[in-house]
Design a protein around this motif. Structure first.
Motif, PDB file in Angstrom:
ATOM      1  N   SER A 133       0.072  -4.550   6.478  1.00  0.00           N
ATOM      2  CA  SER A 133      -0.902  -4.503   7.560  1.00  0.00           C
ATOM      3  C   SER A 133      -0.252  -4.063   8.875  1.00  0.00           C
ATOM      4  CB  SER A 133      -1.567  -5.867   7.735  1.00  0.00           C
ATOM      5  OG  SER A 133      -0.604  -6.866   8.053  1.00  0.00           O
ATOM      6  N   GLY A 134       1.010  -4.436   9.101  1.00  0.00           N
ATOM      7  CA  GLY A 134       1.682  -4.018  10.323  1.00  0.00           C
ATOM      8  C   GLY A 134       1.813  -2.512  10.427  1.00  0.00           C
ATOM      9  N   GLN A 135       2.009  -1.840   9.298  1.00  0.00           N
ATOM     10  CA  GLN A 135       2.079  -0.377   9.288  1.00  0.00           C
ATOM     11  C   GLN A 135       0.727   0.227   9.632  1.00  0.00           C
ATOM     12  OE1 GLN A 135       3.500  -0.237   5.272  1.00  0.00           O
ATOM     13  NE2 GLN A 135       5.665  -0.287   5.860  1.00  0.00           N
ATOM     14  N   MET A 136      -0.340  -0.375   9.136  1.00  0.00           N
ATOM     15  CA  MET A 136      -1.688   0.088   9.460  1.00  0.00           C
ATOM     16  C   MET A 136      -1.974  -0.079  10.950  1.00  0.00           C
ATOM     17  SD  MET A 136      -3.415  -1.762   6.140  1.00  0.00           S
ATOM     18  CE  MET A 136      -5.119  -1.376   6.509  1.00  0.00           C
ATOM     19  N   GLU A 137      -1.547  -1.198  11.512  1.00  0.00           N
ATOM     20  CA  GLU A 137      -1.784  -1.448  12.935  1.00  0.00           C
ATOM     21  C   GLU A 137      -1.045  -0.435  13.803  1.00  0.00           C
ATOM     22  OE1 GLU A 137      -0.419  -5.414  13.094  1.00  0.00           O
ATOM     23  OE2 GLU A 137      -2.270  -6.283  12.238  1.00  0.00           O
ATOM     24  N   ARG A 138       0.175  -0.065  13.414  1.00  0.00           N
ATOM     25  CA  ARG A 138       0.930   0.916  14.182  1.00  0.00           C
ATOM     26  C   ARG A 138       0.234   2.275  14.175  1.00  0.00           C
ATOM     27  NH1 ARG A 138       6.993   1.633  12.790  1.00  0.00           N
ATOM     28  NH2 ARG A 138       6.811   2.964  14.657  1.00  0.00           N
ATOM     29  N   VAL A 139      -0.328   2.655  13.037  1.00  0.00           N
ATOM     30  CA  VAL A 139      -1.043   3.936  12.961  1.00  0.00           C
ATOM     31  C   VAL A 139      -2.254   3.917  13.877  1.00  0.00           C
ATOM     32  CG1 VAL A 139      -2.397   5.436  11.445  1.00  0.00           C
ATOM     33  CG2 VAL A 139      -0.223   4.505  10.648  1.00  0.00           C
ATOM     34  N   LEU A 140      -3.000   2.815  13.885  1.00  0.00           N
ATOM     35  CA  LEU A 140      -4.170   2.728  14.758  1.00  0.00           C
ATOM     36  C   LEU A 140      -3.761   2.822  16.229  1.00  0.00           C
ATOM     37  CD1 LEU A 140      -7.185   2.271  15.202  1.00  0.00           C
ATOM     38  CD2 LEU A 140      -6.738  -0.192  15.118  1.00  0.00           C
ATOM     39  N   GLU A 141      -2.722   2.110  16.599  1.00  0.00           N
ATOM     40  CA  GLU A 141      -2.258   2.155  17.987  1.00  0.00           C
ATOM     41  C   GLU A 141      -1.856   3.573  18.378  1.00  0.00           C
ATOM     42  OE1 GLU A 141       0.921  -0.633  18.179  1.00  0.00           O
ATOM     43  OE2 GLU A 141      -0.381  -2.391  17.913  1.00  0.00           O
TER      44      GLU A 141
ATOM     45  N   VAL B  34     -13.000   3.627  10.348  1.00  0.00           N
ATOM     46  CA  VAL B  34     -12.760   2.619   9.307  1.00  0.00           C
ATOM     47  C   VAL B  34     -11.586   1.734   9.709  1.00  0.00           C
ATOM     48  CG1 VAL B  34     -11.932   2.291   6.937  1.00  0.00           C
ATOM     49  CG2 VAL B  34     -13.763   3.925   7.405  1.00  0.00           C
ATOM     50  N   LEU B  35     -10.488   2.366  10.148  1.00  0.00           N
ATOM     51  CA  LEU B  35      -9.292   1.613  10.538  1.00  0.00           C
ATOM     52  C   LEU B  35      -9.569   0.738  11.763  1.00  0.00           C
ATOM     53  CD1 LEU B  35      -6.341   1.236   9.739  1.00  0.00           C
ATOM     54  CD2 LEU B  35      -5.749   3.152  11.253  1.00  0.00           C
ATOM     55  N   ARG B  36     -10.350   1.237  12.681  1.00  0.00           N
ATOM     56  CA  ARG B  36     -10.689   0.475  13.884  1.00  0.00           C
ATOM     57  C   ARG B  36     -11.530  -0.751  13.533  1.00  0.00           C
ATOM     58  NH1 ARG B  36     -14.989   0.930  17.584  1.00  0.00           N
ATOM     59  NH2 ARG B  36     -14.461   0.218  19.703  1.00  0.00           N
ATOM     60  N   ARG B  37     -12.511  -0.585  12.645  1.00  0.00           N
ATOM     61  CA  ARG B  37     -13.334  -1.737  12.241  1.00  0.00           C
ATOM     62  C   ARG B  37     -12.482  -2.782  11.538  1.00  0.00           C
ATOM     63  NH1 ARG B  37     -17.197   2.401  11.197  1.00  0.00           N
ATOM     64  NH2 ARG B  37     -16.557   2.542   9.007  1.00  0.00           N
ATOM     65  N   TRP B  38     -11.531  -2.322  10.741  1.00  0.00           N
ATOM     66  CA  TRP B  38     -10.636  -3.266  10.059  1.00  0.00           C
ATOM     67  C   TRP B  38      -9.823  -4.049  11.088  1.00  0.00           C
ATOM     68  CZ3 TRP B  38      -5.264  -3.109  10.443  1.00  0.00           C
ATOM     69  CH2 TRP B  38      -4.593  -4.065   9.671  1.00  0.00           C
ATOM     70  N   SER B  39      -9.331  -3.377  12.123  1.00  0.00           N
ATOM     71  CA  SER B  39      -8.528  -4.042  13.134  1.00  0.00           C
ATOM     72  C   SER B  39      -9.341  -5.076  13.899  1.00  0.00           C
ATOM     73  CB  SER B  39      -7.953  -3.002  14.104  1.00  0.00           C
ATOM     74  OG  SER B  39      -7.193  -3.620  15.120  1.00  0.00           O
ATOM     75  N   GLN B  40     -10.606  -4.780  14.140  1.00  0.00           N
ATOM     76  CA  GLN B  40     -11.460  -5.717  14.878  1.00  0.00           C
ATOM     77  C   GLN B  40     -11.754  -6.966  14.062  1.00  0.00           C
ATOM     78  OE1 GLN B  40     -14.723  -3.038  15.653  1.00  0.00           O
ATOM     79  NE2 GLN B  40     -13.952  -2.477  17.691  1.00  0.00           N
TER      80      GLN B  40
END
Length: 362
Positions: free
Chosen positions: A327-335, A351-357
């Motif tokens: 999940s940390g890798q996914m968060e870095r991509v979103l940032e 999709v990635l933004r909704r997951w982060s929220q």
């Protein structure tokens, strides 16, 4: 009791059991196509993670003593006052042998098309009976099993002298289930929503520590975005449809299988869930040691991961699973996408933004 989403019937179970196990399951696929409603059934994957289990008891000449080990051992324990030692004393020199079943679970899918969850998942055991040990050891130098171990079939591991287990007969198929996943997901979503609404309506007493003033509030009022949270299983398929994976025509049911659970707790609360299981057969390494990589290099590795899997945005769904992508890798991509450092397709970004929220995973 048969579940609402389980489409298995005695006829289907009989067809599966009567079909010979063949290479690539060609005979079973033919049987599905010609004798059932699942004419477009396709093979997806096998799960080889299940323990062997006790089956029958044979004598030294392979004559059957008991067809069901568990029923036999329960009867023997009852007849010998519940004493493991007394049962062992009665049979340690009888030369009886315990047969076991080696199970392999195969997943097939009948894709009805349209919505990503519109498919039937067929689960079929392939079972091979074998014998490699006597029922009891001849001596107790290594100690005797506890009664719970004996009931499970751990009778002392007295192996027969041979290099390999001896197979008995040929492998057989046995139907485990035929799950209408669209019905399963619809039912699970409704149960989740009802439970969440009820939990959100729970009233709590909030106390102001400075003034001592109290007020009654609901869990919903205390939790921002409470009513926006949806069941993770529903989100998996919705995310697939909205992302590059679904837009490119990839079907979730051919890329993943779903280990379903239907549990009712002692209070009568029922919960349906599933864990997705990837269906790739190539060895895919976990994406590790990325903390010191710049975001461009990280995203490059995720793109390479997609190429190995063979579909776009695969890394997101593997990140939901959590074993190969974190999940940390996914968060870095979103940032990085929000900072304008990398460019994601807009639908994948959303999709990635909704997951982060409202993060979820399996």
């Amino acid at each position: 009791m048969r579940k609402e989403y389980d489409l298995q019937t005695d006829v289907l179970a009989t067809i599966v059991a009567a079909t010979s196990v063949t290479k690539n399951h060609s005979d079973l696929l033919t049987a599905f196509a010609t004798r059932t409603d699942y004419r477009s059934a396709r093979y997806v994957m096998a799960r080889d993670v299940y323990s062997e289990r006790p089956a029958r008891i044979l004598d030294a000449e392979d004559r059957e003593i008991a067809a069901d080990y568990h029923a036999w051992i329960d009867a023997q324990l009852e007849a010998h006052g519940g004493s493991v030692r007394a049962v062992w004393e009665a049979y340690r020199n009888a030369g009886y042998r315990l047969t076991e079943i080696r199970p392999l679970l195969h997943y097939f899918v009948h894709d009805r098309g349209g919505e990503q969850d519109n498919f039937v998942q067929l689960e079929v055991w392939e079972e091979q009976e074998f014998v490699e040990r006597e029922l009891f050891p001849r001596d107790d130098s290594w100690g005797l099993p506890r009664i719970d171990e004996l009931r499970r079939g751990a009778t002392g591991m007295a192996f027969i002298e041979r290099s390999e287990p001896r197979m008995l007969g040929t492998p057989r198929y046995r139907l485990e289930g035929a799950i209408d996943m669209q019905q399963f997901i619809s039912l699970a979503t409704a149960m989740y929503d009802r439970r969440r609404r009820a939990d959100g309506d729970r009233r709590l007493v909030e106390t102001n520590r400075s003034t001592g003033e109290q007020r009654i509030v609901t869990v919903r009022e205390l939790t921002p975005g409470y009513d926006q949270v949806r069941w993770s299983g529903r989100r998996f398929f919705d995310d697939w449809s909205a992302s590059s994976a679904g837009r490119a025509g990839h079907r979730a049911c051919l890329r993943w299988t779903f280990n379903t659970s239907d549990y009712t707790d002692p209070s009568g609360m029922r919960e349906l869930s599933f864990v997705p299981q990837w269906a790739h057969t190539r060895k895919i390494a976990e994406l590790k040691n990325t903390g010191k990589l710049d975001v461009y290099s990280l995203y490059g590795k995720l793109t390479q991961f997609d190429e190995r899997i063979g579909m776009p945005f695969a890394w997101y769904f593997y990140g939901l699973h959590g074993n190969l992508i974190k999940s940390g890798q996914m968060e870095r991509v979103l940032e990085a996408a929000e900072d304008g450092l990398i460019v994601l397709p807009e639908h994948d970004y959303q999709v990635l933004r909704r997951w982060s929220q409202h993060p979820y995973g399996f």
